[in-house]
Write a protein that holds these residues in place. Structure first.
Motif, PDB file in Angstrom:
ATOM      1  N   GLY A   1       0.573  -1.319  -0.046  1.00 55.39           N
ATOM      2  CA  GLY A   1       0.146  -0.056  -0.079  1.00 55.39           C
ATOM      3  C   GLY A   1       1.078   1.971   0.048  1.00 55.39           C
ATOM      4  O   GLY A   1       0.503   2.415  -0.591  1.00 55.39           O
ATOM      5  N   VAL A   2       2.112   1.180   0.837  1.00 54.28           N
ATOM      6  CA  VAL A   2       3.204   2.338   0.688  1.00 54.28           C
ATOM      7  C   VAL A   2       3.853   2.794  -0.588  1.00 54.28           C
ATOM      8  O   VAL A   2       3.780   3.576  -1.297  1.00 54.28           O
ATOM      9  N   ILE A   3       4.296   1.433  -1.224  1.00 51.52           N
ATOM     10  CA  ILE A   3       4.527   1.316  -2.546  1.00 51.52           C
ATOM     11  C   ILE A   3       3.787   2.181  -3.856  1.00 51.52           C
ATOM     12  O   ILE A   3       4.245   2.779  -4.211  1.00 51.52           O
ATOM     13  N   VAL A   4       2.699   1.672  -4.006  1.00 57.15           N
ATOM     14  CA  VAL A   4       1.153   2.111  -5.094  1.00 57.15           C
ATOM     15  C   VAL A   4       0.952   3.697  -4.387  1.00 57.15           C
ATOM     16  O   VAL A   4       0.572   4.076  -5.474  1.00 57.15           O
ATOM     17  N   GLN A   5       1.569   4.278  -3.890  1.00 56.56           N
ATOM     18  CA  GLN A   5       1.275   5.989  -3.647  1.00 56.56           C
ATOM     19  C   GLN A   5       1.319   7.069  -4.426  1.00 56.56           C
ATOM     20  O   GLN A   5       2.153   6.251  -5.575  1.00 56.56           O
TER      21      GLN A   5
ATOM     22  N   VAL B   1      -4.249  -0.055   6.146  1.00 55.09           N
ATOM     23  CA  VAL B   1      -3.528   1.007   6.601  1.00 55.09           C
ATOM     24  C   VAL B   1      -2.779   2.116   6.253  1.00 55.09           C
ATOM     25  O   VAL B   1      -2.018   3.212   6.494  1.00 55.09           O
ATOM     26  N   ALA B   2      -2.623   1.798   4.975  1.00 47.90           N
ATOM     27  CA  ALA B   2      -1.280   2.127   4.047  1.00 47.90           C
ATOM     28  C   ALA B   2      -2.525   3.682   4.013  1.00 47.90           C
ATOM     29  O   ALA B   2      -1.965   4.839   3.406  1.00 47.90           O
ATOM     30  N   CYS B   3      -3.071   3.200   3.198  1.00 46.96           N
ATOM     31  CA  CYS B   3      -4.327   3.812   2.600  1.00 46.96           C
ATOM     32  C   CYS B   3      -4.559   5.308   4.163  1.00 46.96           C
ATOM     33  O   CYS B   3      -4.834   5.947   3.715  1.00 46.96           O
ATOM     34  N   ALA B   4      -4.846   4.463   4.826  1.00 45.57           N
ATOM     35  CA  ALA B   4      -5.857   5.276   5.765  1.00 45.57           C
ATOM     36  C   ALA B   4      -4.136   6.881   6.554  1.00 45.57           C
ATOM     37  O   ALA B   4      -5.107   7.614   6.428  1.00 45.57           O
ATOM     38  N   ASN B   5      -2.974   5.960   6.307  1.00 43.41           N
ATOM     39  CA  ASN B   5      -1.547   6.978   6.553  1.00 43.41           C
ATOM     40  C   ASN B   5      -1.255   8.053   5.592  1.00 43.41           C
ATOM     41  O   ASN B   5      -1.307   8.866   6.105  1.00 43.41           O
ATOM     42  N   PHE B   6      -1.209   7.459   4.272  1.00 44.85           N
ATOM     43  CA  PHE B   6      -2.143   8.363   3.250  1.00 44.85           C
ATOM     44  C   PHE B   6      -2.426   7.575   2.145  1.00 44.85           C
ATOM     45  O   PHE B   6      -2.028   7.194   1.688  1.00 44.85           O
TER      46      PHE B   6
END
Length: 250
Positions: free
Chosen positions: A46-50, A144-149
């Motif tokens: 989720g972090v990588i595909v931002q 969680v990654a999408c919620a943080n970023f």
């Protein structure tokens, strides 16, 4: 000619190292609430595909505590550094696999038979399909990654929203709208086996990586407060390769 061997710091984790990482995360001192290795795997994707490059000092804190609280005094610094090193290696390996191959091997554990719930304790996963249950922890990490970023969720792109729906179908539906989306996907894109579900999950992540790639590197290019990347420096995409051998090639 044999393929070049990656240096140890750039190689993906072995099964033993995944177990080591899971144990290290579980040993994070209270009151912190760390991820486990499976949730971490979804989070890293989720972090990588931002649609922006996110520096490790921004995405690492939630790994060790869902609320990004600092480690308490007296924590085992050596164990924390070992866990941090393994997390960074897995991030680099996932990023490299998505960038170079358009594919990766997610960390998914087949669901063990759950103990019977007490009569007054409803199953929180009731209504989820058998193939979605083992993928739920991974999908929760991605969420969680999408919620943080939240930049990914805010992209005005129907293809991005479609790919996200294909991942979030593996989370418990909480609203009528979410249940309708899952029902539509089950009808139009049925998943008969766990292997099919894992393959479709990987395809959805790869689709997101492709859909956000231009925005991700364009944002990094125009950012003026970042130092210029030297050709022999590590590529800022996190692949573990030198810039001149990665996004600086050609």
């Amino acid at each position: 000619m044999p393929a070049p061997t990656l240096p140890a710091a750039s190689r993906d984790l072995s099964d033993a190292e995944f177990r080591d990482l899971d144990d290290l995360l579980a040993a994070t001192p209270e009151p912190l609430t760390p991820m486990d290795a499976v949730m971490l795997d979804g989070y890293l994707c989720g972090v990588i595909v931002q649609p922006e490059l996110i520096a490790p000092d921004r995405w690492l804190p939630p790994v060790f505590d869902i609320d990004s609280r600092p480690l308490p005094g007296g924590a085992d610094a050596a164990a924390h550094e070992r866990a941090r090193s393994l997390v960074l290696r897995r991030h680099a390996a996932l990023n490299r696999a998505l960038h170079e191959d358009g594919w990766f091997e997610p960390l998914i554990l087949e669901e063990e038979e759950a103990p019977e719930e007490a009569a007054d304790e409803p199953d929180p996963l009731a209504g989820m399909s058998a193939v979605s249950r083992p993928l739920m922890p991974w999908a929760a990490g991605f969420q969680v990654a999408c919620a943080n970023f939240p930049a990914l969720l805010e992209m005005p792109d129907d293809a991005v929203m479609s790919a996200l729906a294909r991942l979030f179908r593996h989370l418990p539906a909480e609203t009528d709208e979410e249940r309708e989306v899952v029902a539509t996907l089950d009808s139009e894109l049925p998943l008969a086996t766990l292997d099919e579900a894992i393959e479709e999950l990987v395809v959805a992540v790869a689709d997101l990586a492709d859909l956000t790639r231009d925005a991700r590197y364009r944002v990094d290019t125009v950012r003026r407060d970042a130092p210029k990347v030297g050709r022999n420096d590590p590529c800022p995409c996190g692949s573990g390769r030198k810039f001149k051998q990665c996004h600086g090639a050609g």
